[in-house]
Write a protein that holds these residues in place. Structure first.
Motif, PDB file in Angstrom:
ATOM      1  N   GLY A  57       0.879  -1.261  -0.025  1.00 14.91           N
ATOM      2  CA  GLY A  57       0.125  -0.038  -0.148  1.00 14.91           C
ATOM      3  C   GLY A  57       0.845   1.136   0.212  1.00 14.91           C
ATOM      4  O   GLY A  57       0.076   2.034  -0.409  1.00 14.91           O
ATOM      5  N   LEU A 114       0.680   3.081  -3.582  1.00 17.62           N
ATOM      6  CA  LEU A 114      -0.596   4.076  -3.858  1.00 17.62           C
ATOM      7  C   LEU A 114      -0.712   4.969  -2.778  1.00 17.62           C
ATOM      8  O   LEU A 114      -1.422   5.368  -2.989  1.00 17.62           O
ATOM      9  CB  LEU A 114      -1.615   2.958  -3.104  1.00 17.62           C
ATOM     10  N   LEU A 151      -8.433   9.550  -3.038  1.00 24.60           N
ATOM     11  CA  LEU A 151      -9.055   8.198  -2.810  1.00 24.60           C
ATOM     12  C   LEU A 151      -7.854   6.629  -3.340  1.00 24.60           C
ATOM     13  O   LEU A 151      -8.349   5.963  -3.060  1.00 24.60           O
ATOM     14  CB  LEU A 151     -10.293   7.464  -3.759  1.00 24.60           C
ATOM     15  N   ILE A 152      -7.145   7.182  -3.968  1.00 26.28           N
ATOM     16  CA  ILE A 152      -5.866   6.509  -4.051  1.00 26.28           C
ATOM     17  C   ILE A 152      -5.701   6.106  -3.018  1.00 26.28           C
ATOM     18  O   ILE A 152      -4.808   5.739  -3.006  1.00 26.28           O
ATOM     19  CB  ILE A 152      -4.975   6.841  -5.317  1.00 26.28           C
ATOM     20  N   GLY A 207      -6.057   6.116   0.013  1.00 24.27           N
ATOM     21  CA  GLY A 207      -7.583   5.656   0.676  1.00 24.27           C
ATOM     22  C   GLY A 207      -6.884   4.107   0.814  1.00 24.27           C
ATOM     23  O   GLY A 207      -7.339   3.654   1.757  1.00 24.27           O
ATOM     24  N   ALA A 208      -6.583   3.703  -0.486  1.00 28.79           N
ATOM     25  CA  ALA A 208      -7.015   2.870  -0.921  1.00 28.79           C
ATOM     26  C   ALA A 208      -5.626   1.609  -0.476  1.00 28.79           C
ATOM     27  O   ALA A 208      -5.763   1.029  -0.150  1.00 28.79           O
ATOM     28  CB  ALA A 208      -7.024   2.467  -2.604  1.00 28.79           C
ATOM     29  N   GLY A 209      -4.867   2.361  -0.529  1.00 27.93           N
ATOM     30  CA  GLY A 209      -3.093   1.969  -0.042  1.00 27.93           C
ATOM     31  C   GLY A 209      -3.436   2.017   1.083  1.00 27.93           C
ATOM     32  O   GLY A 209      -2.503   1.195   1.867  1.00 27.93           O
ATOM     33  N   LEU A 235      -5.945   1.528   3.166  1.00 30.36           N
ATOM     34  CA  LEU A 235      -6.357   0.650   3.586  1.00 30.36           C
ATOM     35  C   LEU A 235      -5.783  -0.836   3.394  1.00 30.36           C
ATOM     36  O   LEU A 235      -5.848  -2.179   4.005  1.00 30.36           O
ATOM     37  CB  LEU A 235      -8.139   0.077   2.741  1.00 30.36           C
ATOM     38  N   ARG A 236      -5.361  -1.117   2.067  1.00 34.69           N
ATOM     39  CA  ARG A 236      -4.191  -2.197   1.450  1.00 34.69           C
ATOM     40  C   ARG A 236      -3.758  -1.940   2.980  1.00 34.69           C
ATOM     41  O   ARG A 236      -3.480  -3.537   2.959  1.00 34.69           O
ATOM     42  CB  ARG A 236      -3.740  -1.902   0.641  1.00 34.69           C
TER      43      ARG A 236
END
Length: 88
Positions: A13, A16, A61-62, A64-66, A68-69
């Protein structure tokens, strides 16, 4: 007890999050460039510049995805340690 994590090791992550930060800051610059003519009472930029301002949200958003990962990888690692398995 010393931490076994290397100081420069990349966690899942991280890329990201870095990419999201870059996209966010590009959107922030586009927003500043777009708003400046409106504040200075000059001719506004074309409409596509307002679209570039949306990069702030995309970058958020990118990133945030990192995050979460990263969280998911940490939870998997914690479950593996709790179960007595070797962490991945």
């Amino acid at each position: 007890m010393r931490d076994k994590t290397q100081p420069n090791s990349a966690e899942p992550g991280d890329r990201l999050i870095r990419a999201g930060a870059l996209v966010f800051f590009a959107g922030a610059v586009a927003t500043l460039v777009t708003v400046t003519p409106l504040l200075l009472d000059t001719k506004p930029f074309p409409t596509y510049m307002f679209g570039l301002s949306m990069l702030m949200g995309v970058g958020f958003l990118i990133a945030g995805a990192g995050v979460l990962r990263s969280v998911a990888a940490g939870r998997r690692r914690a479950r593996a340690v709790q179960a007595g398995e070797a962490p991945r």
